[in-house]
Design a protein around this motif. Structure first.
Motif, PDB file in Angstrom:
ATOM      1  N   ARG A   1      48.176 -81.205 -93.915  1.00  0.00           N
ATOM      2  CA  ARG A   1      47.950 -80.474 -92.652  1.00  0.00           C
ATOM      3  C   ARG A   1      46.482 -80.522 -92.243  1.00  0.00           C
ATOM      4  N   ARG A   2      45.593 -80.379 -93.250  1.00  0.00           N
ATOM      5  CA  ARG A   2      44.167 -80.414 -92.938  1.00  0.00           C
ATOM      6  C   ARG A   2      43.762 -81.796 -92.412  1.00  0.00           C
ATOM      7  N   TRP A   3      44.279 -82.847 -93.049  1.00  0.00           N
ATOM      8  CA  TRP A   3      43.941 -84.202 -92.590  1.00  0.00           C
ATOM      9  C   TRP A   3      44.424 -84.428 -91.160  1.00  0.00           C
ATOM     10  N   LEU A   4      45.594 -83.883 -90.852  1.00  0.00           N
ATOM     11  CA  LEU A   4      46.102 -84.012 -89.477  1.00  0.00           C
ATOM     12  C   LEU A   4      45.184 -83.276 -88.509  1.00  0.00           C
ATOM     13  N   ALA A   5      44.780 -82.052 -88.900  1.00  0.00           N
ATOM     14  CA  ALA A   5      43.911 -81.245 -88.034  1.00  0.00           C
ATOM     15  C   ALA A   5      42.560 -81.933 -87.846  1.00  0.00           C
ATOM     16  N   GLU A   6      42.091 -82.619 -88.876  1.00  0.00           N
ATOM     17  CA  GLU A   6      40.792 -83.299 -88.787  1.00  0.00           C
ATOM     18  C   GLU A   6      40.884 -84.631 -88.062  1.00  0.00           C
TER      19      GLU A   6
END
Lengths: 170, 148
Positions: B42-47
């Motif tokens: 999820r963090r990689w997607l948000a970044e």
């Protein structure tokens, strides 16, 4: 491969992204009204049938630090293009390799993508690829990318008017 | 990116299985929890590191079609033309490249006829010619990040 309306409904939902929870197929099933086991069975069938290549990530190479990316094209005699393509695809730094139809304004028929952290590294790899695939005598063009305007996979099942909208059914 | 993240990313690129707890084996291998793995994705997607986590379709297996298109766009119109092209949901991967043919994008649709319609619409909207370069054969290899 034939898809039922239920398969299409499932794929349309999945195309928005796999739910990021420990049991994603249960949540996916809840959204489309199918039990978890049936979702998994249908997805396995679609994967085994080749409709879905894999369930995984789509990365932005640039954000990963691969800032240099070149599309390299060659004009290769038809009798040699297959062997050259297979040799290119086997190289670890070649990410995609295609044979494409020639165009009167663009006579190239063999394409590959080469990524690297810096441009000089990509240039070295292009020379290496040309040598290893026996392409040094073939006309070649190198097109480095400048900017990326859209990298969203094209929407297929959930696009407006896509066949996924055929409606629910078995 | 830390080595462990890069390893996890490489593992996820190979894909997960359609099984009840698809992140369990990875969590065990990396000595963490399934929640931590999905939180990282999820963090990689948000970044913006990832565009998507989901299925990779083979559109041709479904009777669909895909092609690569190229256009020679006057530099002063480039952004406006990119916006016009990008409005079509069938368009993916639009790159500016250093060449006279400076705009390169992929069109994927449920039929070859639909691709033709999209190409004609782009030519009409922009007044520019689109070169259609359909794939005849793919020599496929997965992209796996090399170690730093």
């Amino acid at each position: 491969m034939e898809l039922s309306a239920t398969d299409r409904r499932l794929l349309a939902e999945l195309e928005r992204g796999l739910p990021l929870v420990p049991r994603p197929y249960a949540l996916l099933g809840a959204r489309v009204g199918l039990p978890e086991a049936e979702v998994m069975a249908r997805l396995r069938r679609l994967r085994d049938g080749g409709v879905v290549r894999r369930f995984g990530l789509v990365v932005r190479h640039r954000r990963l630090g691969y800032r240099a990316n070149a599309m390299v094209v060659w004009d290769v005699p038809e009798v040699r293009v297959r062997a050259a393509g297979l040799r290119l695809a086997a190289l670890p730094f070649v990410t995609l390799c295609y044979r494409r139809r020639r165009h009167p304004a663009w006579p190239y028929n063999l394409y590959c993508m080469i990524h690297g952290r810096v441009r000089a590294a990509v240039e070295e790899r292009i020379e290496e690829a040309s040598r290893l695939a026996g392409l040094r005598s073939c006309p070649r063009r190198v097109l480095f990318s400048r900017r990326c305007f859209k990298q969203t996979g094209a929407r297929y099942f959930s696009a407006p008017g896509a066949p996924a909208h055929a409606g629910p059914g078995p | 990116m830390p080595d462990r993240d890069r390893e996890l990313l490489a593992a996820l690129l190979r894909g997960i299985e359609p099984e009840e707890r698809p992140f369990r084996a990875l969590a065990e291998r990396f000595g963490t929890s399934e929640e931590a793995i999905v939180a990282r994705i999820r963090r990689w997607l948000a970044e913006g590191l990832l565009t998507r986590f989901g299925p990779l379709f083979d559109i041709e297996k479904l009777g669909g079609a895909v092609t690569l298109c190229a256009m020679a766009v006057p530099p002063e119109r480039f952004e406006a033309v990119a916006a016009a092209v990008g409005r079509h949901p069938e368009v993916a991967h639009n790159y500016e490249r250093a060449h006279h043919l400076n705009m390169w994008f992929v069109v994927a649709a449920e039929s070859r006829a639909r691709i033709d319609a999209v190409i004609r619409a782009i030519e009409r909207e922009t007044g520019l010619a689109v070169l259609d370069l359909p794939k005849e054969r793919e020599y496929f290899l997965e992209f796996v990040p090399e170690p730093p």
